[in-house]
Design a protein around this motif. Structure first.
Motif, mmCIF file in Angstrom:
data_model
loop_
_atom_site.group_PDB
_atom_site.id
_atom_site.type_symbol
_atom_site.label_atom_id
_atom_site.label_comp_id
_atom_site.label_asym_id
_atom_site.label_seq_id
_atom_site.Cartn_x
_atom_site.Cartn_y
_atom_site.Cartn_z
ATOM 1 N N TYR A 100 29.473 32.741 36.562
ATOM 2 C CA TYR A 100 30.892 32.762 36.215
ATOM 3 C C TYR A 100 31.668 33.508 37.301
ATOM 4 N N GLU A 101 32.831 32.993 37.639
ATOM 5 C CA GLU A 101 33.691 33.658 38.621
ATOM 6 C C GLU A 101 35.142 33.564 38.157
ATOM 7 N N ASN A 102 35.810 34.728 38.179
ATOM 8 C CA ASN A 102 37.226 34.801 37.755
ATOM 9 C C ASN A 102 37.437 34.231 36.348
ATOM 10 N N ARG A 103 36.504 34.461 35.480
ATOM 11 C CA ARG A 103 36.585 33.961 34.101
ATOM 12 C C ARG A 103 37.132 35.064 33.187
ATOM 13 N N ASP A 104 38.003 34.698 32.262
ATOM 14 C CA ASP A 104 38.561 35.652 31.302
ATOM 15 C C ASP A 104 37.855 35.446 29.956
ATOM 16 N N PHE A 105 37.081 36.458 29.552
ATOM 17 C CA PHE A 105 36.354 36.398 28.288
ATOM 18 C C PHE A 105 37.077 37.198 27.199
ATOM 19 N N PHE A 152 28.196 37.310 37.015
ATOM 20 C CA PHE A 152 29.627 37.386 36.747
ATOM 21 C C PHE A 152 30.309 38.061 37.938
ATOM 22 N N THR A 153 31.318 37.422 38.486
ATOM 23 C CA THR A 153 32.068 38.000 39.602
ATOM 24 C C THR A 153 33.560 38.001 39.272
ATOM 25 N N ARG A 154 34.167 39.179 39.321
ATOM 26 C CA ARG A 154 35.593 39.364 39.031
ATOM 27 C C ARG A 154 35.992 38.754 37.674
ATOM 28 N N CYS A 155 35.123 38.921 36.699
ATOM 29 C CA CYS A 155 35.418 38.421 35.352
ATOM 30 C C CYS A 155 36.064 39.516 34.510
ATOM 31 N N ARG A 156 36.813 39.103 33.497
ATOM 32 C CA ARG A 156 37.546 40.051 32.658
ATOM 33 C C ARG A 156 37.007 40.008 31.229
ATOM 34 N N CYS A 190 33.892 43.497 37.744
ATOM 35 C CA CYS A 190 34.308 43.008 36.424
ATOM 36 C C CYS A 190 35.051 44.100 35.655
#
Length: 202
Positions: free
Chosen positions: A9-14, A29-33, A52
């Protein structure tokens, strides 16, 4: 409950996800929120998180095994009775996080911000806290034997009754510390004496 394996996942908002009791294995996960996400009792094994954001996340009783969190934000996160087994948290920020009852087994917590964390009576043996900010931490009666505290910031940390034997403490300012009742090895005792101007002769 859900199970994810080998996902990237990259730049994903959870943030809107209900991740309670979920299981993640070997995910990246990279740069995920994960801001404010509920991840109670979740299990993450062999996962990697880079840059993250877990600000305000609810991580109660979550379990992390052999996972890495590099430069992640845990600001005001709730980590009550969370468990980290042999994890890498290098550069992560735990400002204002609730870490009551946390369990840390092994791993690398170098360069982390753990200011004001309550880690009293914790078994922290052999953990790397190199250059970590442990200012004003409560480490009373914690077991830090053979931990790496090289150049760690311990300003106003509570170390009463703490076991520091065998810990690497190069660059630590002993004059900043209250070590009443702490257990020291001979090398540390000499370093303390020298910090107060004593001349120690062999």
């Amino acid at each position: 409950m859900f199970f994810y394996a080998n996902e990237v996942y990259e730049n994903r908002d959870f943030g809107s996800m209900d991740a309670r009791e979920g299981e993640w294995t070997n995910c990246e996960f990279t740069r995920c929120r994960f801001r404010g996400v509920e991840m109670n009792e979740s299990l993450m094994e062999g996962c990697t998180f880079v840059d993250c954001d877990f600000t305000g996340a609810i991580l109660n009783a979550s379990h992390y095994k052999e996972s890495a969190f590099t430069n992640c934000l845990f600001t005001s996160a709730n980590l009550f009775v969370a468990r980290f087994d042999n994890c890498k948290l290098v550069g992560s920020d735990f400002a204002g996080a609730n870490m009551d009852g946390i369990t840390i087994t092994g791993g690398d917590w170098s360069y982390t911000n753990l200011r004001h964390a309550d880690l009293r009576k914790q078994d922290l043996r052999k953990i790397r806290f190199k250059e970590a900010d442990l200012s004003e931490c409560n480490l009373e009666k914690a077991d830090l034997r053979e931990a790496d505290l090289t150049h760690a910031r311990l300003h106003k940390a509570h170390l009463q009754g703490t076991d520091l034997r065998g810990a690497k403490m190069d660059g630590v300012n002993f004059k900043d510390l209250n070590i009443t009742g702490a257990k020291l090895d001979m090398q540390q005792a000499v370093a303390v004496a020298r910090s107060y101007g004593a001349k120690v002769e062999g």
